[in-house]
Design a protein around this motif. Structure first.
Motif: not given
Length: 187
Positions: A42-53, A57-58, A60-65, A108-109
């Motif tokens: 399973x994956x935790x859905x409600x634990x955002x980390x302090x940095x953006x994607x 992650x190389x 994914x330069x436009x992913x600000x989530x 990514x594409x």
């Protein structure tokens, strides 16, 4: 009460009970992606980390989530969920229109060309996993609740309120639990 463990399957939510007062899973909502006699993922859905994607992650330069902490297992590896299993090879359908995994380069594409909006992808660092019988034991001691997952919840950014809203949606006695303070001894 219905044995909630027996209802558990891929596509269900695993919700930390109010009994889990500390640690990694305190007030978490997880999406089950695999559940069998051999174990669960399973994956935790409600634990955002302090940095953006885009920062982590190389490709994914436009992913600000925000990158989400998916769990303590393989916390050095990135996993993802998305809505385009028809375009991302090797994806597994979890719910209608919600997919797990697939080819990262294709994803990514799709993101970089605007075919797939970043709001329809969630990235996780690590995952939550249980060996055979382990999760069932945790249910027996009252550590978890379950309910049905929705795409809207998976892609919600209401991280802070996700646990209480999800517990409350179960109705009945769960509405009181959802309103309980995080640290009841301080009231």
């Amino acid at each position: 009460m219905v044995n909630e463990f027996e209802r558990l399957a891929a596509g269900k939510l695993l919700i930390a009970s109010a009994n889990l007062m500390e640690g990694t899973f305190k007030r978490t909502v997880l999406l089950m992606c695999e559940h069998s006699s051999e174990g669960s993922v399973a994956f935790i859905l409600n634990r955002p980390m302090e940095f953006k994607v885009s920062e982590a992650i190389a490709g994914f330069g436009d992913v600000e989530e925000p990158l989400l902490m998916g769990g303590p297992v393989q916390a050095d590896r990135v996993y993802f969920m998305h809505t385009r299993g028809d375009l991302v090879e090797a994806s597994e359908e979890i719910l209608p229109g919600l997919f797990w995994g697939g080819e990262q380069e294709e994803l990514s594409y799709l993101l970089n060309t605007g075919v797939l909006p970043p709001s329809e992808v969630r990235f996780f660092l690590g995952y939550s996993g249980w060996n055979a019988g382990q999760l069932e034991e945790e249910f027996e001691v009252g550590s978890w609740y379950t309910t049905d997952a929705t795409r809207e919840l998976v892609f919600s950014d209401a991280y802070e309120w996700m646990w209480s809203r999800t517990v409350r949606s179960k109705g009945g006695e769960y509405q009181l639990i959802a309103n309980s303070p995080e640290l009841p001894g301080l009231n």
